[in-house]
Design an enzyme around this catalytic site. Sequence first.
Site, PDB file in Angstrom:
ATOM      1  N   ASP A   1       5.846  24.134  34.379  1.00 18.17           N
ATOM      2  CA  ASP A   1       6.805  25.175  34.016  1.00 18.17           C
ATOM      3  C   ASP A   1       6.899  25.223  32.494  1.00 18.17           C
ATOM      4  OD1 ASP A   1       8.979  26.734  33.377  1.00 18.17           O
ATOM      5  OD2 ASP A   1      10.266  25.954  34.961  1.00 18.17           O
TER       6      ASP A   1
ATOM      7  N   PHE B   1      15.375  21.990  34.813  1.00 14.53           N
ATOM      8  CA  PHE B   1      15.963  23.325  34.820  1.00 14.53           C
ATOM      9  C   PHE B   1      14.833  24.323  35.029  1.00 14.53           C
ATOM     10  CE2 PHE B   1      17.261  27.405  33.185  1.00 14.53           C
ATOM     11  CZ  PHE B   1      18.489  27.563  33.799  1.00 14.53           C
TER      12      PHE B   1
ATOM     13  N   LYS C   1      10.034  34.210  29.437  1.00 19.02           N
ATOM     14  CA  LYS C   1      10.745  34.283  28.168  1.00 19.02           C
ATOM     15  C   LYS C   1       9.924  34.962  27.072  1.00 19.02           C
ATOM     16  CE  LYS C   1      13.995  30.540  29.126  1.00 19.02           C
ATOM     17  NZ  LYS C   1      15.123  31.429  29.477  1.00 19.02           N
TER      18      LYS C   1
END
Length: 408
Positions: free
Chosen positions: A232, A147, A261
Amino acid sequence: MTAPAHARTSADLIRAEEPVLAHNYHPLPVVVARAEGAWVEDVEGRRYLDMLAGYSALNFGHRHPALIQAAHDQLDRLTLTSRAFHNDRLAEFAERLAALTGLDMVLPMNTGAEAVESGIKVARKWAYDVKGVPDGQATIVVAADNFHGRTTTIVSFSTDESARAGFGPFTPGFKIVPYNDLAALEEAVDETTAAVLIEPIQGEAGVIIPDAGYLTGVRELTRRKGCLFIADEIQSGLGRTGRTLAVEHESVVPDVLLLGKALGGGIVPVSAVVARREVMGVLGPGEHGSTFGGNPLAAAVGTAVVELLETGEFQRRADELGLVLREGLEALRGHGVTGFRARGLWAGVDVDPALGTGREISERLMREGILVKDTHGSTIRLAPPLTVTADELRSALGTLEKVLGQAG
């Protein structure tokens, strides 16, 4: 005429969203109005312990005082210039973020998906300018069940059909191999490979932690085969796993690091590509950009986030409280929990399907004052703010035990 927002109930507000908001999310039926630390409050004043923390965007809790102060101070001075001009906050942010990660250069962006897209562009440009891959032939190897976001390029290499169906045609140039499989990775990497792009821990897939040695193997393979290693760390990074970065559990330094984030402190969207100088140096003026990327407000908040991480306090808290989390989940194994994977303050918990889906378990926990979110099937995610206390963690785990017992 509609009533003012403060006079509307949770049910009113949820109904009001239905005809005017795109249905791209399926949120739990709670309407948050206030928050502080690890706690949120709905419009009726009911309190909930937040055990999701915005999918790690709220690593430092809601409204951390140092981050709120940094934002307030900057709001009084300057919020946006665009990158047409310099601003007085960006240099310090880039310097300190590069130092924190052990890399050299920073490309500031806004959202996590933007960071991934930017990392892909940097890797392809490097492949053509430095590695000598023929124009238009660069490939990037990714892992199944990944993801990395939901833009059209990113869903092109997703294996989640709910993210892909109806959004083609897809962007070429990606090879998908099983996660945690070095042999498959070895076979997929060839002379056209610009980079291997992986999550050190797969978050959306259910907090999937690879075998010891996998990340070291990825690093060794990419060096040997002359391609980049892109990590990531948008969900796994910035203290979540008990280290600043999840790759540090194997003392690995990637060529390119993707952050987001938590970098915005739960206040503004901030993301970044951080890379070695010889990699990031391939970008020239006009080849990539963002009006809001690196804006003064984002840089001020991002610098305050880095300052919190420089102390090591939050990494230590995640590491120490991670023991409490794992001990509590281990006690539930065989009592409604069929398995779990945890690192630091992050866990994917597999619930016995006979007791309900992940969504159903999440809704039952919500009614008991605990907020979590499901992933797939009967798996739920736990990712509390790093400011959570041991007592709060134990209380949440006790509530999970109660909910599973009632379901049984």
